[in-house]
Write a protein that holds these residues in place. Structure first.
Motif, PDB file in Angstrom:
ATOM      1  N   LYS A  89      76.753  23.647  59.755  1.00  0.00           N
ATOM      2  CA  LYS A  89      77.877  23.876  60.661  1.00  0.00           C
ATOM      3  C   LYS A  89      78.657  22.577  60.834  1.00  0.00           C
ATOM      4  N   PRO A  90      79.531  22.254  59.873  1.00  0.00           N
ATOM      5  CA  PRO A  90      80.283  20.988  59.943  1.00  0.00           C
ATOM      6  C   PRO A  90      81.358  21.027  61.020  1.00  0.00           C
ATOM      7  N   GLU A  91      81.712  19.851  61.529  1.00  0.00           N
ATOM      8  CA  GLU A  91      82.763  19.754  62.545  1.00  0.00           C
ATOM      9  C   GLU A  91      84.132  20.095  61.964  1.00  0.00           C
ATOM     10  N   LYS A  92      84.318  19.792  60.673  1.00  0.00           N
ATOM     11  CA  LYS A  92      85.572  20.106  59.985  1.00  0.00           C
ATOM     12  C   LYS A  92      85.250  20.903  58.729  1.00  0.00           C
ATOM     13  N   HIS A 243      86.100  15.401  54.248  1.00  0.00           N
ATOM     14  CA  HIS A 243      84.855  15.699  54.949  1.00  0.00           C
ATOM     15  C   HIS A 243      83.866  16.242  53.924  1.00  0.00           C
ATOM     16  N   GLU A 246      77.809  20.103  52.097  1.00  0.00           N
ATOM     17  CA  GLU A 246      76.491  20.112  52.735  1.00  0.00           C
ATOM     18  C   GLU A 246      75.550  19.031  52.213  1.00  0.00           C
ATOM     19  N   ILE A 323      77.669  12.209  60.622  1.00  0.00           N
ATOM     20  CA  ILE A 323      77.411  13.563  60.116  1.00  0.00           C
ATOM     21  C   ILE A 323      76.173  14.188  60.747  1.00  0.00           C
ATOM     22  N   GLN A 325      73.770  16.183  63.488  1.00  0.00           N
ATOM     23  CA  GLN A 325      73.889  17.410  64.281  1.00  0.00           C
ATOM     24  C   GLN A 325      74.794  18.462  63.633  1.00  0.00           C
ATOM     25  N   GLN A 326      74.952  18.404  62.322  1.00  0.00           N
ATOM     26  CA  GLN A 326      75.806  19.368  61.626  1.00  0.00           C
ATOM     27  C   GLN A 326      75.073  20.123  60.512  1.00  0.00           C
ATOM     28  N   TYR A 328      73.500  18.660  57.765  1.00  0.00           N
ATOM     29  CA  TYR A 328      73.656  18.038  56.438  1.00  0.00           C
ATOM     30  C   TYR A 328      72.299  17.788  55.788  1.00  0.00           C
ATOM     31  N   THR A 350      69.425  16.941  60.798  1.00  0.00           N
ATOM     32  CA  THR A 350      69.815  16.443  59.482  1.00  0.00           C
ATOM     33  C   THR A 350      68.554  16.390  58.649  1.00  0.00           C
TER      34      THR A 350
END
Length: 453
Positions: A89-92, A243, A246, A323, A325-326, A328, A350
């Motif tokens: 769930k990326p920020e961008k 950006h 994954e 990166i 908390q997304q 990755y 992560t």
């Protein structure tokens, strides 16, 4: 008579075991492995050392393997968490970030120089002009480099447009190599193709080359003080323009340099560029785009926030701070992989997939008998172990490699092709490869150093 025969020709242990297996219909399988020998009943009533033939095509069929910790694709790994907990769930939205540009502005990107302006912006070039003018005025006031001053003994201020031309000449010189600087302004027919003399006089180019500065107030104790502003600008622009997807990888990169007196020049034997400045780099595994980097200043000058966990731990945590908390996946080689790093990254949602050294804290004790494993395994054999949230997989290829992952199932396999030397020559052979190894090879070192297991 029967009693006499039994006493004269007693059964050996191997014969008794074989007969028991026939009675129980278990000749094909014993404890998950094939029973490949048929004992020869000798007239002496015993089996000689050479009276049985054992054929072992994999470690799981080797009697030596019974003393090893062993789980392979026949043992399902049911300890992996729900894959939905690993969701990305990326920020961008991953990829190029041109949201700050209007549709009309995007239509103007027709030449390579238009993309160069995204990084070499008017703001940073203006800062370089201010620092260069300040430095030139100081030196000329001290009576130095007076040959570059104007007719009244002052300094002719450099403008942004002139600085762009200067950078254009530098880029041109990196592509068109001539014996020395003067040849680019030579009027000889041999060098007549050069266009540099139409852009800037040689005396002005030498003046800018001599006075070029990026920072007006350098700090003598900081090795990067003269270029730190430019490094920060390039990194900020790099992260604003793109950006990552994954999978990202962390490794080192060498920038070629011939300087000798900075104290930060490094030598790495196994790199294509052996001498130069070493960068720690976090790159997108899909495109190879450099998302984050910083310069290694040496063992004494590099700032380490958590010294107890080592340099490699701090490198990964510093490069990946934007990166977390997304969801990755960070791929690393054995230099970086430790259990501390894997645990701490997992708390930041992560996931570390890394090669493991034998002496690393991430190497499980069940896998430390590597010599014994290699003696009774064939190419393509592997074993896995699960502890808490992590799967550890050890695979035999040309050498034995171990990988840690919190998001892979240890028993999952894929296949790869390897060239093997047989009696009739070299042939390609299909070999079992754990899925985590395949994933690691796919994503690790795409544009950095092509690191592979």
């Amino acid at each position: 008579m029967d009693d006499e025969n039994e006493s004269d020709y007693p059964l050996s242990e191997d014969e008794e075991e074989y007969l028991d297996l026939l009675l129980n219909n278990q000749l094909e399988e014993e404890n998950g492995r094939e029973y490949d020998f048929v004992p020869v009943l000798s007239s002496q009533g015993s089996c000689e050392d050479g009276s049985q033939s054992t054929v072992s095509t994999s470690a799981s069929q080797d009697p030596l393997a019974t003393s090893l910790y062993w789980k392979d694709d026949k043992d399902f790994d049911d300890g992996m968490k729900d894959p939905r907990t690993f969701s990305f769930k990326p920020e961008k939205a991953p990829g190029l970030q041109f949201g700050f540009l209007t549709r009309q502005s995007l239509k103007a990107f027709k030449k390579p120089v238009d993309f160069l302006y995204l990084f070499l912006t008017h703001q940073i070039v203006l800062q370089i002009c201010i620092a260069t003018n300040h430095h030139a005025e100081q030196l000329i006031a001290k009576g130095q480099n007076l040959s570059y001053s104007d007719s009244d003994g002052g300094w002719n201020q450099v403008t942004v447009a002139e600085m762009y031309r200067f950078f254009g000449i530098v880029i041109y010189m990196s592509i068109v190599n001539l014996p020395n600087l003067e040849k680019y302004w030579s009027r000889s027919p041999l060098y007549d193709a050069s266009v540099v003399d139409k852009v800037m006089p040689i005396i002005r180019f030498k003046a800018l080359l001599s006075f070029l500065q990026i920072n007006c107030d350098p700090d003598k104790d900081d090795k990067l003080t003269r270029i730190g502003l430019l490094l920060d600008h390039v990194q900020n622009v790099s992260q604003s323009m793109y950006h990552p997807y994954e999978a990202v990888s962390v490794d080192e990169r060498m920038v070629s340099s011939k300087h000798q007196y900075s104290g930060i020049r490094q030598f790495i034997r196994d790199k294509p560029i052996r001498f130069g400045i070493k960068l720690w780099v976090l790159a997108d595994a899909l495109s190879g785009y450099t998302y984050a980097f910083y310069v290694y200043l040496g063992k004494k000058r590099t700032v380490i926030c958590q010294k107890s966990k080592g340099l490699a731990y701090n490198v990964v945590m510093e490069l990946g701070k934007n990166i977390f908390q997304q969801g990755y996946r960070i791929y690393t080689d054995s230099f970086y992989t430790t259990q501390h790093l894997a645990d701490d990254l997992l708390t930041k949602r992560t996931f570390l997939i890394g090669a493991v050294r034998r002496t690393s804290s991430a190497m499980p004790k069940q896998f430390k008998d590597i010599e014994q494993f290699e003696k009774c395994s064939a190419r393509g054999d592997f074993r896995w172990h699960r502890a808490n949230c992590f799967a550890y997989v050890q695979w035999r290829d040309c050498k034995t490699v171990t990988v840690i992952s919190p998001i892979h199932r240890g028993s999952d396999v894929s296949y790869c092709h390897r060239t093997v030397n047989e009696r009739k020559g070299f042939k390609k052979k299909k070999v079992v490869q754990p899925s985590v190894i395949h994933d690691y090879n796919t994503n690790m070192g795409v544009s950095i150093n092509q690191t592979r297991c």
